[in-house]
Design a protein around this motif. Structure first.
Motif, PDB file in Angstrom:
ATOM      1  N   LYS A  98     -13.866 -16.384 -16.569  1.00 13.78           N
ATOM      2  CA  LYS A  98     -14.518 -17.150 -15.507  1.00 13.78           C
ATOM      3  C   LYS A  98     -14.123 -18.611 -15.567  1.00 13.78           C
ATOM      4  CE  LYS A  98     -19.096 -17.902 -13.417  1.00 13.78           C
ATOM      5  NZ  LYS A  98     -20.545 -17.635 -13.556  1.00 13.78           N
ATOM      6  N   ASN A  99     -13.871 -19.185 -14.406  1.00 17.94           N
ATOM      7  CA  ASN A  99     -13.684 -20.628 -14.279  1.00 17.94           C
ATOM      8  C   ASN A  99     -15.023 -21.197 -13.825  1.00 17.94           C
ATOM      9  OD1 ASN A  99     -13.053 -23.308 -13.289  1.00 17.94           O
ATOM     10  ND2 ASN A  99     -10.897 -22.696 -13.218  1.00 17.94           N
ATOM     11  N   PHE A 102     -14.734 -23.931 -10.860  1.00 17.99           N
ATOM     12  CA  PHE A 102     -14.356 -23.428  -9.542  1.00 17.99           C
ATOM     13  C   PHE A 102     -15.227 -22.252  -9.105  1.00 17.99           C
ATOM     14  CE2 PHE A 102     -10.701 -26.020 -10.238  1.00 17.99           C
ATOM     15  CZ  PHE A 102     -10.124 -26.235  -8.998  1.00 17.99           C
ATOM     16  N   THR A 104     -14.761 -19.046 -10.010  1.00 19.43           N
ATOM     17  CA  THR A 104     -14.006 -17.806  -9.883  1.00 19.43           C
ATOM     18  C   THR A 104     -14.161 -16.979 -11.155  1.00 19.43           C
ATOM     19  OG1 THR A 104     -11.991 -18.867 -10.737  1.00 19.43           O
ATOM     20  CG2 THR A 104     -12.320 -18.880  -8.359  1.00 19.43           C
ATOM     21  N   LYS A 105     -14.024 -15.662 -11.012  1.00 19.22           N
ATOM     22  CA  LYS A 105     -14.153 -14.803 -12.192  1.00 19.22           C
ATOM     23  C   LYS A 105     -13.420 -13.480 -11.966  1.00 19.22           C
ATOM     24  CE  LYS A 105     -18.679 -12.958 -10.772  1.00 19.22           C
ATOM     25  NZ  LYS A 105     -20.095 -12.781 -11.180  1.00 19.22           N
ATOM     26  N   GLY A 106     -13.145 -12.798 -13.071  1.00 18.22           N
ATOM     27  CA  GLY A 106     -12.482 -11.501 -13.022  1.00 18.22           C
ATOM     28  C   GLY A 106     -12.722 -10.762 -14.321  1.00 18.22           C
ATOM     29  N   ASN A 246     -15.951 -27.784  -3.341  1.00 22.85           N
ATOM     30  CA  ASN A 246     -15.308 -26.478  -3.514  1.00 22.85           C
ATOM     31  C   ASN A 246     -15.518 -25.573  -2.307  1.00 22.85           C
ATOM     32  OD1 ASN A 246     -17.999 -25.900  -3.800  1.00 22.85           O
ATOM     33  ND2 ASN A 246     -17.766 -24.566  -5.565  1.00 22.85           N
ATOM     34  N   LEU A 249     -11.056 -23.331  -2.359  1.00 24.69           N
ATOM     35  CA  LEU A 249     -10.472 -23.451  -3.696  1.00 24.69           C
ATOM     36  C   LEU A 249      -9.178 -24.257  -3.675  1.00 24.69           C
ATOM     37  CD1 LEU A 249     -11.015 -19.873  -5.196  1.00 24.69           C
ATOM     38  CD2 LEU A 249     -12.390 -21.920  -5.537  1.00 24.69           C
TER      39      LEU A 249
END
Length: 347
Positions: A98-99, A102, A104-106, A246, A249
């Protein structure tokens, strides 16, 4: 599905052995029958004990320095700690990257063995496409027993983090007249403790140097005292105000890369820079003077703990109310993934 097929096959073998023993009354088939009954129970119980004892640990592995760089490899070390005699040939880790800045995650999955009284450790390489605060966390693990009949789930929340700096777009600034329009007359009394003297270089400590001039962070890295050599008083400084927006992105990435690269190049050219950004958490401006690259990295590492917002004009909108003494500043925003650098007059 695999464990179901394995169980069905094992039950069939057990049934065949029972039939063989029933007709032959063989001691061999009796011993095999006992082993086939006890072995699954032992296998599942060992997995249950392993599930209770196993622990996970994630740490950042520094390669070139304290922080990583955008689009370059960074590494995390994942360690499964097992202090019991039980083992498993297949432990599945469900991990999340995860960022935090920002948002974002995966997910990434790994299947590894866990050894008796040792555990297992391995390194996870990542190439962050965005700067920010990157976390790698173990969300849950699935432990397969030695015979492969069951998977036992255990939830975890162990994580490690690293800070990724934006990539530097190196560009020579030939004409600084435009930037000088955004400079503000420094007032030494504007903030308690500010020192507006110019840092010409960082050198080794010489007996007689003031303790307040020691660069403690760099001294710790080099294991020798280093001091900031201040040579003159500065009457101007460039105020840089990036928008931590944000809504897109690509826009936020452009703002971060542009701000970092610009300040990096200006500091390299020995210009005094004052980085300001709006803190949505504290509802006030963060104000940081930057004289050298290490201070720039520290400032961004701190900024990556902030909460981004959706309004591209939020930071600039508060400036006239919070800092009416500010005559002008360099405003950095983005539109359609393209940077907008504008000298704005306050009010």
């Amino acid at each position: 599905m695999e464990n179901i097929l394995r169980t069905v096959g094992y039950v069939l073998l057990l049934a065949i052995n029972i039939i063989a023993y029933w007709f032959l009354h063989s001691h061999f088939h009796f011993i095999v029958l006992v082993i086939m009954i006890l072995a699954p129970a032992f296998s599942i119980l060992s997995a249950v004990h392993l599930r209770k004892a196993i622990m996970g640990e994630v740490t950042n592995v520094g390669i070139k320095g304290e922080h990583g760089t955008q689009n370059e490899e960074c590494f995390f070390k994942v360690k499964l700690i097992n202090k019991t005699i039980w083992a498993s040939l297949d432990v599945k880790l469900i991990m999340e990257v995860k960022n935090e800045f920002f948002g974002t995650k995966g997910n990434i999955d790994f299947s590894v063995p866990v050894y008796s009284l040792k555990g297992y450790e391995f390194t996870v390489p990542l190439v962050p496409e965005l700067p920010g605060r990157i976390t790698l966390s173990i969300k849950e693990i699935w432990i397969k027993d030695l015979m492969g009949f069951v998977f036992l789930k255990k939830k975890m929340d162990n994580y490690g983090e690293t800070v990724i700096m934006p990539e530097v777009i190196k560009q020579e600034i030939q004409d600084k007249t435009y930037f000088e329009a955004g400079m503000l007359e420094s007032e030494e009394s504007s903030k308690k403790g500010n020192d507006f003297s110019d840092v010409q270089e960082i050198r080794e400590y010489i007996p007689g140097d003031k303790l307040m001039s020691i660069h403690w962070k760099l001294s710790a890295k080099r294991d020798i005292l280093m001091v900031k050599d201040r040579v003159s008083m500065s009457d101007k400084q460039l105020v840089v105000l990036p928008e931590l927006c944000n809504a897109n992105l690509y826009d936020l990435n452009t703002i971060m890369v542009t701000t970092y690269s610009l300040i990096h190049n200006l500091v390299r050219d020995k210009l005094n820079v004052r980085l300001m950004y709006w803190s949505n958490k504290r509802y006030e401006y963060e104000d940081i003077r930057i004289d050298y690259v290490e201070a720039l990295d520290d400032a961004f590492a701190k900024m990556f703990y902030e909460e981004c917002y959706q309004d591209m004009e939020l930071a600039a909108g508060h400036m006239s109310l919070v800092h009416p003494e500010m005559k002008s500043y360099l405003h950095i925003s983005s539109e359609g993934g393209r940077a907008k650098i504008v000298v704005r007059e306050n009010n």
